[in-house]
Each structure stands twice: as C-alpha cells, then as structure tokens.
Enzyme design. Sequence first.
Site, PDB file in Angstrom:
ATOM      1  N   HIS A   9       0.824  -1.208   0.000  1.00  0.00           N
ATOM      2  CA  HIS A   9       0.000   0.000   0.000  1.00  0.00           C
ATOM      3  C   HIS A   9       0.860   1.261   0.000  1.00  0.00           C
ATOM      4  O   HIS A   9       2.057   1.228   0.295  1.00  0.00           O
ATOM      5  CB  HIS A   9      -0.906   0.013   1.241  1.00  0.00           C
ATOM      6  CG  HIS A   9      -0.138  -0.038   2.527  1.00  0.00           C
ATOM      7  ND1 HIS A   9       0.509   1.060   3.060  1.00  0.00           N
ATOM      8  CD2 HIS A   9       0.110  -1.055   3.369  1.00  0.00           C
ATOM      9  CE1 HIS A   9       1.121   0.728   4.181  1.00  0.00           C
ATOM     10  NE2 HIS A   9       0.897  -0.573   4.392  1.00  0.00           N
ATOM     11  N   GLU A  84      -3.060  -7.411   7.202  1.00  0.00           N
ATOM     12  CA  GLU A  84      -1.756  -7.411   7.860  1.00  0.00           C
ATOM     13  C   GLU A  84      -1.821  -8.163   9.191  1.00  0.00           C
ATOM     14  O   GLU A  84      -2.877  -8.260   9.820  1.00  0.00           O
ATOM     15  CB  GLU A  84      -1.275  -5.970   8.086  1.00  0.00           C
ATOM     16  CG  GLU A  84       0.056  -5.834   8.810  1.00  0.00           C
ATOM     17  CD  GLU A  84       1.250  -6.416   8.075  1.00  0.00           C
ATOM     18  OE1 GLU A  84       1.311  -7.651   7.905  1.00  0.00           O
ATOM     19  OE2 GLU A  84       2.151  -5.649   7.685  1.00  0.00           O
TER      20      GLU A  84
END
Length: 177
Positions: A9, A84
């Site tokens: 990201h 995550e």
Amino acid sequence: MGTLYFTRHGQTVWNVENKICGATDIALTELSHMQAVELGKRLAEEKLPIDEILYSPLVRASETARHISEETGIPMRLEPRLKEQNFGRYESTPRDGLEFKAAKTHFLDHYDGGETMMHLCQRVYNLIDDIRAGDKIYLLVAHNGISRVVHSYFNDITNEEFSAFGIGNCEIKTYTW
C-alpha cells in the site's frame, strides 16, 4: 508458468512516524494517493497481463487498490487473507525498536494479543496455493508483513532474512513458478 504480482500500500502517517501499523486501520497520506495513481499509470503503460487485483480489507490497501484499478481498468476484489498481521502490543510502537526486532524472529509469539507469524504464514500460503491452482494472474495489494510471507513462499530464506525483508510503499514485486 504462472505469475503473481505484489505491491505494498501507499504511505501512511504511521509509516512517516516510523510506527508499526499492523492490523490497526491507518489511512493513507496525500502523497500515498499520488503514489498509487502513479503505480496504476505505470501498470497501464506496461500492459501487465493482470486479470484481477486482490486487496487487504484495511483502508490503506483498499484505497491503493482502488487507485490502481481506476487507472488500469483491472477489476478488484477484497481478500481477507491479505490483512496485515496483528502485532498486538507492538502496534503503534517504533518499527525499529529493539524489542520488536527480536520479537519478529519468534514465530510462535502472539505479541500479547496479536497473531503468530505461523498463523499469518498459514493463511497467506493457503491463498497463494489457491492462486497457483487457478489460471488467473493477480496483483496482490497488501502490507509489508504480507510481503515477507509472499517472498518466503517463493524463496528459501533464513529467519533473520525473513524478519528483515520488506518493500517500499507502492513498490511492485514479481513472482513466478
């Protein structure tokens, strides 16, 4: 031969502040929106044969994927297994803290409320196994911790190399089998 693309990201405030994001849902910075748009434009120019974008449910990855999809026209789909790792008590602490650096090499540690590295690897490896069983080419949009797991799936690395591995925001990696 199969191919899998991976990107991390865009930049978050906690990345700038050198803090561990983990499973905490931290938004992108203004710079990161530009990073993601630029990556999307680059992918469109390179005409990579990507069939679909799979992205983590955390906003920093979903927004990055959205920008890439808008620039490329590649459809995107949420993939919960790309979330995550939950680093428990280490979330929001310094990324380069000595205690955290040591803890990352303990693959069975829950980090006082987090997720073990073994569990993280299991869910990401299962996803990659599913991808390899199909015939589509994917771009995974996820996180630095996920990048470690993906890299270790395709490369024989030591525990120390695993815990030290990482990629930059909106950097792209290619894996083949």
